[in-house]
Design an enzyme around this catalytic site. Structure first.
Site: not given
Ligand code: NAD
Length: 486
Positions: A95, A155, A180, A252, A286, A460
């Site tokens: 994945d 991730n 995702s 998060e 993150c 969390e």
């Molecule tokens: P992303 O923000 O592009 O997407 C995250 C999720 O949100 C996906 O499932 C996406 O389909 C969904 N999404 C997108 N637009 C939306 C909307 N308008 N309404 C509802 N859902 C929507 O992030 P990514 O690229 O998948 O992941 C990377 C990011 O996640 C980085 O910024 C990273 O720092 C962050 N992250 C944070 C944590 C934490 O625990 N703080 C952990 C892992 C990743």
């Protein structure tokens, strides 16, 4: 070539796999080769409705069960996940592209920890009794929120599915999880195992899709809470949409965390912390400490030791257990990181090592270190989310603390020093939700995890998560006569 990853169907709803090929197809790509290994379909409005209706129907009876009974199911699921750790880790590697060496110890097992921990807590969730004057008293009832939506990043797909599902279910909620679109497979297995462990149908549904499916879930009137793991821009949109419906949220989000290394630190520990905090999961974490502030006197020694230890990175086939550095999750993410590297060079940062794509198939990028990075450079200000470490120099404690906090983010922060008083002073001053002393990126389930400032809202893991998946009803009890003015 056939891969052992093809899911039975795209969605898991009401205790069973559900397919609806009318939804837009989403190809699942193995990052190590670029091969399409599976295909799922985005949820159509009908599928979304089915997920919400079944969750709503099942939630009341689940909340009415004793916490001990709920917890027993979660703990059984934890045991099953551990028994199947190898297969789940292989799936997680397909994945995400993360090395099997990592997924065997950090993904399904971390999900199992959450199910075990919150399963154990479920029986002890209570309200309180509050004595009042004149023999009167009050009590509180801890109640579930109802239907919770979890939206994941790519991730840590298994971990995120469990970190959101476990506390939600322990508190008596139903969970609808949207992984995702980049990593849709693992959460389906979490749903399957939870139901095999005895979870009644409808309580953990998985629906696939891009942002618009997430948005449809967030704005649905029958949804009570939204927990997102994702980037800050997505967080702003989801938080605003949830606010319109006055829904509970956990956010998060991203970070650009500081890792401060004083000249009295154990050099090898500090280098080890910087490696863990920048290159684990190819830097796609993150909470990574991507701004590494090194006190000027040890800078060259630090860089030399770092370069030496980076020679130990084994880049290659993530299924080979000796490989400890895998590809980026996607071509798109690789391109984003490459553009940041070019920007760093253009801005005048000194490229110590890495910086290039690894030739051949797959989305591999070398572990990259920039030194002589200044606070105002783009690579020091924006989240890169890849294997790129920025090393910055500093002279004294007050200066480095101010610079560490000079960011819109506040997810994590770390300090390496042998001076314990200084370590605690630094932590007290850090504007960050999750801090580390002489370590980096540990995330045991017993410890709250989350950010401040733009990095998020809520926590969390740990008992703190209970507050975000339950609400309190207050009951005043009068023991004597009611005195009214007329
Ligand atoms: P992303 O923000 O592009 O997407 C995250 C999720 O949100 C996906 O499932 C996406 O389909 C969904 N999404 C997108 N637009 C939306 C909307 N308008 N309404 C509802 N859902 C929507 O992030 P990514 O690229 O998948 O992941 C990377 C990011 O996640 C980085 O910024 C990273 O720092 C962050 N992250 C944070 C944590 C934490 O625990 N703080 C952990 C892992 C990743």
């Amino acid at each position: 070539m056939t891969y052992p990853t093809q899911p039975t169907a795209s969605h898991f709803i009401n205790g069973a796999y559900v397919e609806d090929t009318a939804g837009a197809p989403i190809d699942v790509i193995y990052p190590a080769t670029g091969a399409v290994i599976a295909r799922v379909h985005a949820a159509t409005p009908a599928v979304i409705e089915q997920a919400i209706t079944s969750a709503r129907a099942a939630q009341g009876a689940w909340a009415a069960m004793s916490g001990t009974e709920r917890g027993r199911i979660l703990r059984r699921a934890a045991d099953m996940i551990r028994d199947r750790n190898h297969d789940l880790s292989v799936l997680e590697t397909y994945d995400t592209g993360k090395p099997l060496q990592e997924t065997l110890v950090a993904d399904a097992s971390s999900g199992a920890d959450a199910l075990e921990y919150f399963g154990g807590l479920a029986g002890s969730l209570t309200g309180e009794q509050i004595p009042l004057g004149d023999g009167n008293w009050a009590y509180t009832i801890r109640e579930a929120l109802g239907v919770c939506v979890g939206i994941g990043a790519w991730n840590y797909p298994t971990q995120i599915a469990c970190w959101k599902g476990a506390p939600a279910l322990a508190c008596g909620n139903a969970m609808i999880f949207k992984p995702s679109e980049t990593t849709p497979l693992s959460a389906l297995k979490v749903a399957e195992i939870l139901h095999e462990a005895g979870l009644p149908a409808g309580l953990y549904n998985v629906v696939q899709g891009m942002g618009e499916v997430g948005a449809a879930l967030v704005t649905h009137p029958l949804v009570d809470k939204v927990s997102l793991t994702g980037s800050v821009p997505t967080g702003r949109k989801v938080y605003a949409a949830a606010a319109a419906g006055m829904k509970h949220v956990t956010m998060e989000l991203g970070g650009k965390s500081p890792l401060v290394i004083f000249d009295d630190a154990d050099l090898d520990d500090a280098v080890g912390g910087a490696i863990l905090g920048n290159f684990y999961s190819s830097g796609q974490v993150c909470s990574n400490g991507t701004r590494v502030f090194v006190q000027r006197g040890i800078k060259e020694a630090f860089l030399a030791r770092l370069a030496e230890r980076l020679g130990g990175a084994v880049i290659g086939d993530p299924m080979d257990e000796t490989v400890n550095f895998g590809p980026m999750v996607s071509e798109g993410q690789l391109g984003i990181v490459e553009r940041y590297i070019a920007k760093g060079v253009e801005e005048g940062a000194r490229l110590i090592c890495g910086g290039k794509r690894v030739p051949g198939e797959g989305y591999y990028l070398e572990p990259t270190v920039f030194a002589d990075v200044h606070d105002d450079m783009v690579i020091a200000r924006e989240e890169i989310f890849g294997p790129v470490m920025c090393v910055l120099d500093f002279d004294d404690e007050a200066e480095v603390l101010a610079r560490a906090n000079e960011t819109e983010f506040g997810l994590a922060a770390g300090v390496f020093t042998r001076d314990l008083a200084r370590a605690h002073r630094m932590v007290a001053g850090f504007e960050a939700g999750t801090c580390f002393i002489n370590s980096y990126n540990d995330a045991p389930v017993e410890m709250p995890f989350g950010g401040v400032k733009q990095s998020g809202v809520g926590r969390e893991n740990s008992k703190a998560a209970i507050e975000h998946y339950s609400q309190v009803k207050s009951v005043f009890v009068r023991m004597g006569a009611v005195e009214a003015p007329f």
